[in-house]
Design an enzyme around this catalytic site. Sequence first.
Site, short mmCIF file in Angstrom:
data_model
loop_
_atom_site.label_atom_id
_atom_site.label_comp_id
_atom_site.label_asym_id
_atom_site.label_seq_id
_atom_site.Cartn_x
_atom_site.Cartn_y
_atom_site.Cartn_z
N ASN A 8 18.62 -0.11 65.45
CA ASN A 8 19.25 -0.90 64.40
C ASN A 8 19.63 -2.26 65.00
O ASN A 8 20.64 -2.37 65.71
CB ASN A 8 20.49 -0.15 63.89
CG ASN A 8 21.28 -0.95 62.87
OD1 ASN A 8 20.80 -1.98 62.37
ND2 ASN A 8 22.47 -0.49 62.54
N LYS A 10 20.66 -4.88 63.54
CA LYS A 10 21.75 -5.58 62.82
C LYS A 10 21.37 -7.05 62.62
O LYS A 10 20.21 -7.35 62.39
CB LYS A 10 23.07 -5.39 63.57
CG LYS A 10 23.34 -3.91 63.88
CD LYS A 10 24.71 -3.61 64.38
CE LYS A 10 24.85 -2.11 64.60
NZ LYS A 10 26.17 -1.69 65.04
N HIS A 97 25.66 2.55 56.10
CA HIS A 97 26.07 2.22 57.46
C HIS A 97 27.54 1.79 57.46
O HIS A 97 28.00 1.14 56.52
CB HIS A 97 25.19 1.11 58.06
CG HIS A 97 25.48 0.92 59.52
ND1 HIS A 97 26.52 0.16 59.96
CD2 HIS A 97 24.90 1.45 60.62
CE1 HIS A 97 26.56 0.21 61.29
NE2 HIS A 97 25.58 0.99 61.71
N GLU A 99 29.14 -0.50 58.81
CA GLU A 99 29.41 -1.93 58.60
C GLU A 99 29.24 -2.32 57.13
O GLU A 99 29.92 -3.21 56.63
CB GLU A 99 28.52 -2.76 59.53
CG GLU A 99 29.02 -2.67 60.97
CD GLU A 99 27.94 -2.60 62.02
OE1 GLU A 99 26.82 -3.09 61.77
OE2 GLU A 99 28.21 -2.06 63.11
N GLU A 170 27.67 8.85 62.54
CA GLU A 170 28.13 7.75 63.40
C GLU A 170 29.65 7.62 63.27
O GLU A 170 30.14 6.97 62.34
CB GLU A 170 27.48 6.44 62.99
CG GLU A 170 25.97 6.43 63.09
CD GLU A 170 25.43 5.00 63.17
OE1 GLU A 170 24.78 4.68 64.17
OE2 GLU A 170 25.68 4.21 62.24
N GLY A 176 29.60 0.43 68.66
CA GLY A 176 29.77 -0.87 69.32
C GLY A 176 30.99 -0.95 70.22
O GLY A 176 31.37 -2.04 70.65
N SER A 215 27.29 3.99 70.36
CA SER A 215 27.29 3.74 71.81
C SER A 215 26.30 4.63 72.58
O SER A 215 26.59 5.07 73.69
CB SER A 215 28.70 3.85 72.38
OG SER A 215 29.53 2.84 71.82
#
Length: 251
Positions: A8, A10, A97, A99, A170, A176, A215
């Site tokens: 991904n 991003k 996702h 985000e 996730e 991250g 991560s």
Amino acid sequence: MRKLFAANWKMHKTRNEAAQTAAELVTLTAAALPTGREVLILPPFTALGEVKEALGTDARFALGAQNFYAQKQGAFTGEISPGMLLDVGATYALTGHSERRHVLGEDDALVGQKTAFGLQAGLRVILCVGEKIEERKAGKLAEVLTRQITAGTKDVPRDVAPEALSVAYEPVWAIGTGEVAGPAEILEAHALVRAQLVALFGQAGNSMRILYGGSVKPDNATEIVGLDNVDGVLVGGASLKADDFSRIVLA
Ligand code: PGA
């Protein structure tokens, strides 16, 4: 079911950078890729065409999008339809996702609409779920995963092809942050996701892939990929360099 190694990217990479990274990744992994593994790159929309070209025709390397809108076409400024993604050669897309949920404000109902619409349009959809740290601390892991999976698949036909729908677990606190979930935490969450998929889709739920994300790095990928109910990984930061991601893909 093939294990899926998804990158991904991003909001990173120009078209040239994306094409170069994708080409390097193929060079580093094509000959050594173990059977039963599939690689997926999810670049920004602007680089989909270049990455498609760089990946070539090897069916083990797939292209996907990070997002789409649940309409065929129309007055939806700034949005992209599943048909447009299929047209550029993408076969996969993410929904839900963290985000998109927590930065862009997508709620469970919208994630559910997108998941059903994307599947119906012919995309393979990876529905992302995961708890925030305060939800985990409050003992709400099972509640959050059940809610997100139930709402995320609400309008998905119960006879959907199992290879078309995957779930990525996730934990928000591991994305991250460098803080990876431990094996026990991954096993617990993936077992909950599996049980939920079987409750909703019957036996087919056993054939749907469950990816772990948060991560994932070259030095923890082997252990994570070897865990029960882990059918692949969704990788952000460590997927940006072909060298790092190739070590995850070959882990
Ligand atoms: P990360 O991101 O690997 O950088 O933690 C994972 C993701 O957001 O899919």
